[in-house]
Design a protein around this motif. Sequence first.
Motif, short mmCIF file in Angstrom:
data_model
loop_
_atom_site.label_atom_id
_atom_site.label_comp_id
_atom_site.label_asym_id
_atom_site.label_seq_id
_atom_site.Cartn_x
_atom_site.Cartn_y
_atom_site.Cartn_z
N ALA A 375 20.49 -2.16 -7.96
CA ALA A 375 19.46 -3.12 -7.53
C ALA A 375 18.78 -3.80 -8.72
N ARG A 376 18.96 -3.27 -9.94
CA ARG A 376 18.32 -3.87 -11.11
C ARG A 376 18.96 -5.22 -11.47
N HIS A 377 20.16 -5.49 -10.96
CA HIS A 377 20.79 -6.78 -11.24
C HIS A 377 20.05 -7.89 -10.50
N GLU A 378 19.79 -8.98 -11.17
CA GLU A 378 19.04 -10.08 -10.59
C GLU A 378 19.75 -10.68 -9.37
N GLY A 463 26.56 -13.30 -14.55
CA GLY A 463 26.62 -14.24 -15.65
C GLY A 463 27.28 -15.55 -15.30
N GLU A 464 28.25 -15.50 -14.35
CA GLU A 464 28.95 -16.71 -13.93
C GLU A 464 28.17 -17.53 -12.92
N MET A 465 27.39 -16.86 -12.07
CA MET A 465 26.80 -17.53 -10.91
C MET A 465 25.34 -17.93 -11.11
N LEU A 466 24.62 -17.28 -12.03
CA LEU A 466 23.21 -17.62 -12.22
C LEU A 466 23.03 -18.53 -13.43
#
Length: 466
Positions: A375-378, A463-466
């Motif tokens: 859950a720590r991933h943005e 990294g690819e989507m945000l």
Amino acid sequence: MTATLPPPRALTRHDPGTIAAWDADHVIHPWESMGEEVTDRVVAAKAEGIHLYNAEGRRFIDGPGGMWCMQIGYGRREMADAIAEQAMKLAYHSPWAFASEPSALLARKLAQMTPGDLNSVFFTTGGSSAVDTALRFAQFYNNLRGRPEKKLFLARERGYHGSTYLAASVTGKDRWKNPMDVERRLVRFLPDINPYHRAPGQSEADWCDEKVEDLARAIRVEGADTIAAFIAEPILASGGVIVPPEGYLRRCAELCRAHDILFIADEVVTGFGRLGHWFASEAVFGVVPDIITCAKGLTSGYVPLGAAIISDRLIAEISGEDRAEVLFKNGYTYSGHPVCCAAALTSIEIIEREGLLEHVRRVAPHFQARLRDLARHEIVGDVRGMGLLGCVEGTARPDLPEERRFAIDQHFGELVDAACEARGLIVRPLLNMCVFSPPLIISEGEIDEMFDILDAAIGEVQGEML
């Protein structure tokens, strides 16, 4: 004179490219796209333990456990021997005309494992036909009790119950996008129960009250005298591993009992150890259903088999000397198939002997802790699960452009799946979600390996989507 049997005939070997091409040309897969031909499916060549291997020998952790079903792991010689021995001894018998030892032993075993008085077992070919059987029995039961108007089924949004006609009709997953016909006249759907979607600031207890009221309202609107049954997965598996709020299922079962509505627990996924118990209804959620449906882990996926297990109370209410001419006209050529029942008995024996229920209860806290850490991933909006069931749901920041938010909502799952596959892990993508239910034999070290890969894959996608 005893005949000499020829040696087993090996499959003719073909290169993986040929197999993939033939598969694309001739095999219709479940949920097959009508818009594009998939030519790059991984060709599964063998499997062992918690791992699948492709034709080139590359190893993958089987995160979904097949299709929620691979309880005891792959490559069990004991299972192969039991299946082969039963096939040689008695490969088939008509369930209309004969009984057999494997089906009688398995029915007796299931009666001992289920809660309450669920002791009558109707064997089917899988989960969908088990659900169809349960629904047909509910209507049959009311017909015999002189209540032919009591035919409606209550089901839930995002619930999944199968692909046969009635099972698909009570499936609430993506129902408005489904181009397949279903029987809409017989089904009423209750709103989504996922606590993740509750209003900001709303407590889970208040959310539970709201969801129980959804059921009560449906009963008031339709009339209890028109409703045959409420069908519910203890945890909505294919809908995204949705764990209901505490007390929800118990309170729903009490409402159903008060209004003479049958409670059908669809334990096709949660049965046979997935939550650390043979069945989850009573052991985890405090409910003794009127009917339980099961499949998948019943044979640990080695051969197809399902069952609808029915309360003695229901059977007694429609049985008697005056019913000698009344037939439950529901049956399958492969009901109680002796080879499948022998496989189920062997799988259950392995689970018992190796203490896999206890093992699941022991490793589940570590599994769930590693899941929660994601859950720590943005880009992760929610993580949820129970036992050896888990789901990661992607989310998009509201400040992102609409096309970026749409991409995350539609493609997060498949992108994470691809990033995991490149690292040696298979997960199951569902739009903006990834779900997993690994074999019950998974160790804490293998749990760490699985979540290390998933962690890295989500980081790459973020990294690819945000």
